[in-house]
Motif scaffolding. Sequence first.
Motif, PDB file in Angstrom:
ATOM      1  N   LEU A  97      17.536  -3.363  -9.111  1.00 56.39           N
ATOM      2  CA  LEU A  97      16.951  -2.431 -10.076  1.00 56.39           C
ATOM      3  C   LEU A  97      16.583  -1.056  -9.534  1.00 56.39           C
ATOM      4  O   LEU A  97      16.794  -0.046 -10.201  1.00 56.39           O
ATOM      5  CB  LEU A  97      15.692  -3.052 -10.697  1.00 56.39           C
ATOM      6  CG  LEU A  97      15.882  -4.362 -11.458  1.00 56.39           C
ATOM      7  CD1 LEU A  97      14.528  -4.906 -11.886  1.00 56.39           C
ATOM      8  CD2 LEU A  97      16.803  -4.176 -12.647  1.00 56.39           C
ATOM      9  N   GLU A  98      16.010  -0.996  -8.337  1.00 55.33           N
ATOM     10  CA  GLU A  98      15.358   0.238  -7.900  1.00 55.33           C
ATOM     11  C   GLU A  98      16.278   1.447  -7.789  1.00 55.33           C
ATOM     12  O   GLU A  98      15.863   2.561  -8.073  1.00 55.33           O
ATOM     13  CB  GLU A  98      14.629   0.023  -6.572  1.00 55.33           C
ATOM     14  CG  GLU A  98      13.303  -0.667  -6.734  1.00 55.33           C
ATOM     15  CD  GLU A  98      12.518  -0.762  -5.440  1.00 55.33           C
ATOM     16  OE1 GLU A  98      13.050  -0.439  -4.362  1.00 55.33           O
ATOM     17  OE2 GLU A  98      11.348  -1.173  -5.521  1.00 55.33           O
ATOM     18  N   VAL A  99      17.506   1.236  -7.377  1.00 53.61           N
ATOM     19  CA  VAL A  99      18.375   2.396  -7.165  1.00 53.61           C
ATOM     20  C   VAL A  99      18.656   3.142  -8.470  1.00 53.61           C
ATOM     21  O   VAL A  99      18.908   4.330  -8.473  1.00 53.61           O
ATOM     22  CB  VAL A  99      19.682   1.994  -6.445  1.00 53.61           C
ATOM     23  CG1 VAL A  99      20.642   1.300  -7.396  1.00 53.61           C
ATOM     24  CG2 VAL A  99      20.329   3.202  -5.809  1.00 53.61           C
ATOM     25  N   ASN A 100      18.577   2.467  -9.586  1.00 56.84           N
ATOM     26  CA  ASN A 100      18.801   3.116 -10.887  1.00 56.84           C
ATOM     27  C   ASN A 100      17.560   3.823 -11.413  1.00 56.84           C
ATOM     28  O   ASN A 100      17.593   4.401 -12.494  1.00 56.84           O
ATOM     29  CB  ASN A 100      19.261   2.083 -11.916  1.00 56.84           C
ATOM     30  CG  ASN A 100      20.631   1.547 -11.599  1.00 56.84           C
ATOM     31  OD1 ASN A 100      21.509   2.290 -11.186  1.00 56.84           O
ATOM     32  ND2 ASN A 100      20.813   0.249 -11.767  1.00 56.84           N
ATOM     33  N   TRP A 101      16.486   3.762 -10.669  1.00 54.03           N
ATOM     34  CA  TRP A 101      15.213   4.285 -11.153  1.00 54.03           C
ATOM     35  C   TRP A 101      14.834   5.640 -10.574  1.00 54.03           C
ATOM     36  O   TRP A 101      13.702   6.083 -10.738  1.00 54.03           O
ATOM     37  CB  TRP A 101      14.094   3.293 -10.856  1.00 54.03           C
ATOM     38  CG  TRP A 101      14.122   2.065 -11.700  1.00 54.03           C
ATOM     39  CD1 TRP A 101      14.897   1.824 -12.800  1.00 54.03           C
ATOM     40  CD2 TRP A 101      13.312   0.910 -11.529  1.00 54.03           C
ATOM     41  NE1 TRP A 101      14.623   0.591 -13.310  1.00 54.03           N
ATOM     42  CE2 TRP A 101      13.649  -0.001 -12.545  1.00 54.03           C
ATOM     43  CE3 TRP A 101      12.342   0.542 -10.600  1.00 54.03           C
ATOM     44  CZ2 TRP A 101      13.043  -1.243 -12.683  1.00 54.03           C
ATOM     45  CZ3 TRP A 101      11.736  -0.689 -10.722  1.00 54.03           C
ATOM     46  CH2 TRP A 101      12.081  -1.573 -11.754  1.00 54.03           C
ATOM     47  N   ALA A 102      15.742   6.297  -9.893  1.00 53.68           N
ATOM     48  CA  ALA A 102      15.513   7.662  -9.390  1.00 53.68           C
ATOM     49  C   ALA A 102      14.199   7.794  -8.619  1.00 53.68           C
ATOM     50  O   ALA A 102      13.373   8.661  -8.907  1.00 53.68           O
ATOM     51  CB  ALA A 102      15.556   8.654 -10.543  1.00 53.68           C
ATOM     52  N   GLY A 103      13.990   6.909  -7.651  1.00 51.19           N
ATOM     53  CA  GLY A 103      12.809   7.013  -6.798  1.00 51.19           C
ATOM     54  C   GLY A 103      11.643   6.128  -7.183  1.00 51.19           C
ATOM     55  O   GLY A 103      10.710   5.963  -6.403  1.00 51.19           O
ATOM     56  N   ASP A 104      11.652   5.551  -8.378  1.00 47.35           N
ATOM     57  CA  ASP A 104      10.588   4.631  -8.774  1.00 47.35           C
ATOM     58  C   ASP A 104      10.735   3.326  -8.002  1.00 47.35           C
ATOM     59  O   ASP A 104      11.818   2.968  -7.556  1.00 47.35           O
ATOM     60  CB  ASP A 104      10.644   4.344 -10.265  1.00 47.35           C
ATOM     61  CG  ASP A 104      10.345   5.560 -11.119  1.00 47.35           C
ATOM     62  OD1 ASP A 104      10.062   6.638 -10.550  1.00 47.35           O
ATOM     63  OD2 ASP A 104      10.408   5.442 -12.352  1.00 47.35           O
ATOM     64  N   GLN A 105       9.631   2.593  -7.875  1.00 46.64           N
ATOM     65  CA  GLN A 105       9.622   1.318  -7.169  1.00 46.64           C
ATOM     66  C   GLN A 105       9.239   0.182  -8.093  1.00 46.64           C
ATOM     67  O   GLN A 105       8.486   0.379  -9.051  1.00 46.64           O
ATOM     68  CB  GLN A 105       8.607   1.348  -6.035  1.00 46.64           C
ATOM     69  CG  GLN A 105       8.927   2.285  -4.906  1.00 46.64           C
ATOM     70  CD  GLN A 105       7.834   2.210  -3.850  1.00 46.64           C
ATOM     71  OE1 GLN A 105       6.727   2.678  -4.061  1.00 46.64           O
ATOM     72  NE2 GLN A 105       8.159   1.590  -2.725  1.00 46.64           N
ATOM     73  N   LEU A 106       9.735  -1.011  -7.781  1.00 50.70           N
ATOM     74  CA  LEU A 106       9.238  -2.218  -8.414  1.00 50.70           C
ATOM     75  C   LEU A 106       7.908  -2.532  -7.736  1.00 50.70           C
ATOM     76  O   LEU A 106       7.832  -2.546  -6.506  1.00 50.70           O
ATOM     77  CB  LEU A 106      10.223  -3.366  -8.221  1.00 50.70           C
ATOM     78  CG  LEU A 106       9.852  -4.691  -8.877  1.00 50.70           C
ATOM     79  CD1 LEU A 106       9.848  -4.556 -10.397  1.00 50.70           C
ATOM     80  CD2 LEU A 106      10.826  -5.785  -8.449  1.00 50.70           C
ATOM     81  N   ALA A 107       6.868  -2.750  -8.520  1.00 48.48           N
ATOM     82  CA  ALA A 107       5.538  -2.964  -7.945  1.00 48.48           C
ATOM     83  C   ALA A 107       4.739  -3.901  -8.832  1.00 48.48           C
ATOM     84  O   ALA A 107       5.085  -4.138  -9.995  1.00 48.48           O
ATOM     85  CB  ALA A 107       4.798  -1.631  -7.805  1.00 48.48           C
ATOM     86  N   VAL A 108       3.669  -4.424  -8.264  1.00 46.65           N
ATOM     87  CA  VAL A 108       2.669  -5.152  -9.046  1.00 46.65           C
ATOM     88  C   VAL A 108       1.412  -4.319  -9.004  1.00 46.65           C
ATOM     89  O   VAL A 108       0.958  -3.917  -7.928  1.00 46.65           O
ATOM     90  CB  VAL A 108       2.406  -6.564  -8.487  1.00 46.65           C
ATOM     91  CG1 VAL A 108       1.312  -7.252  -9.299  1.00 46.65           C
ATOM     92  CG2 VAL A 108       3.673  -7.404  -8.488  1.00 46.65           C
ATOM     93  N   GLY A 109       0.862  -4.044 -10.175  1.00 47.95           N
ATOM     94  CA  GLY A 109      -0.374  -3.286 -10.252  1.00 47.95           C
ATOM     95  C   GLY A 109      -1.537  -4.179 -10.632  1.00 47.95           C
ATOM     96  O   GLY A 109      -1.401  -5.054 -11.482  1.00 47.95           O
ATOM     97  N   PHE A 110      -2.677  -3.954  -9.980  1.00 43.61           N
ATOM     98  CA  PHE A 110      -3.913  -4.676 -10.302  1.00 43.61           C
ATOM     99  C   PHE A 110      -4.795  -3.759 -11.132  1.00 43.61           C
ATOM    100  O   PHE A 110      -5.058  -2.619 -10.737  1.00 43.61           O
ATOM    101  CB  PHE A 110      -4.652  -5.069  -9.015  1.00 43.61           C
ATOM    102  CG  PHE A 110      -3.924  -6.066  -8.182  1.00 43.61           C
ATOM    103  CD1 PHE A 110      -4.139  -7.420  -8.373  1.00 43.61           C
ATOM    104  CD2 PHE A 110      -3.030  -5.654  -7.213  1.00 43.61           C
ATOM    105  CE1 PHE A 110      -3.475  -8.348  -7.590  1.00 43.61           C
ATOM    106  CE2 PHE A 110      -2.359  -6.581  -6.428  1.00 43.61           C
ATOM    107  CZ  PHE A 110      -2.576  -7.929  -6.623  1.00 43.61           C
ATOM    108  N   PHE A 111      -5.283  -4.262 -12.255  1.00 43.65           N
ATOM    109  CA  PHE A 111      -6.054  -3.466 -13.195  1.00 43.65           C
ATOM    110  C   PHE A 111      -7.424  -4.083 -13.426  1.00 43.65           C
ATOM    111  O   PHE A 111      -7.562  -5.303 -13.496  1.00 43.65           O
ATOM    112  CB  PHE A 111      -5.324  -3.379 -14.544  1.00 43.65           C
ATOM    113  CG  PHE A 111      -4.008  -2.662 -14.478  1.00 43.65           C
ATOM    114  CD1 PHE A 111      -3.939  -1.310 -14.773  1.00 43.65           C
ATOM    115  CD2 PHE A 111      -2.846  -3.326 -14.124  1.00 43.65           C
ATOM    116  CE1 PHE A 111      -2.728  -0.638 -14.709  1.00 43.65           C
ATOM    117  CE2 PHE A 111      -1.634  -2.658 -14.059  1.00 43.65           C
ATOM    118  CZ  PHE A 111      -1.573  -1.311 -14.354  1.00 43.65           C
TER     119      PHE A 111
END
Length: 186
Positions: A97-111
């Motif tokens: 996935l990541e290469v198609n996201w123009a610099g975005d990363q797959l991540a888990v966010g804690f809220f």
Amino acid sequence: MNNFRILQQLSQQSIEQVGTATGLQMSDLQAFADGQKELAVADLERLCLYFSHCLDQLGNANQANLSKHPIHIRLTTDYLLNLGISLSDWISLRWALEVNWAGDQLAVGFFTADQTLVKVVANSADFTKAFAGYLILALEGEFTPYIDEIHDNVHYDWRILRYRSQADFQDITNELANTPLKEIEA
């Protein structure tokens, strides 16, 4: 429920292509995708191997000159069955996935309860540290909060993110896991 349809979409494969490649009956795949039939362990393994291959090829096509190929691309039956994401699943999804996201990363966010993003897990080492290499997606059919046992058992809501920065992310949990969650916005 399971992540069969999600994996179909991510790997860009029709149910006919999956059936032909795995030797599984279309009616069985359709019933499994709809949550109306369980498959034998050997059939689940075939599906995991097939989808692993598809995601690997997707990553190869897009990342050939950009990134070093991960040693082992392998989806687990736990991800297919929507139980959890292992480190191997995490690496496979990032690769595809990541290469198609123009610099975005797959991540888990804690809220926090007020939906403030307080922590981000974005690389494999942090994923292993935070989840011991295994992120639980559903426990007894429920999406469960993350309990930070090291820091006074603080409870966090968490989401799988397409992440650029603290102020610029997209909640993609429902795109990667069969969970009926309200999306969190940046």
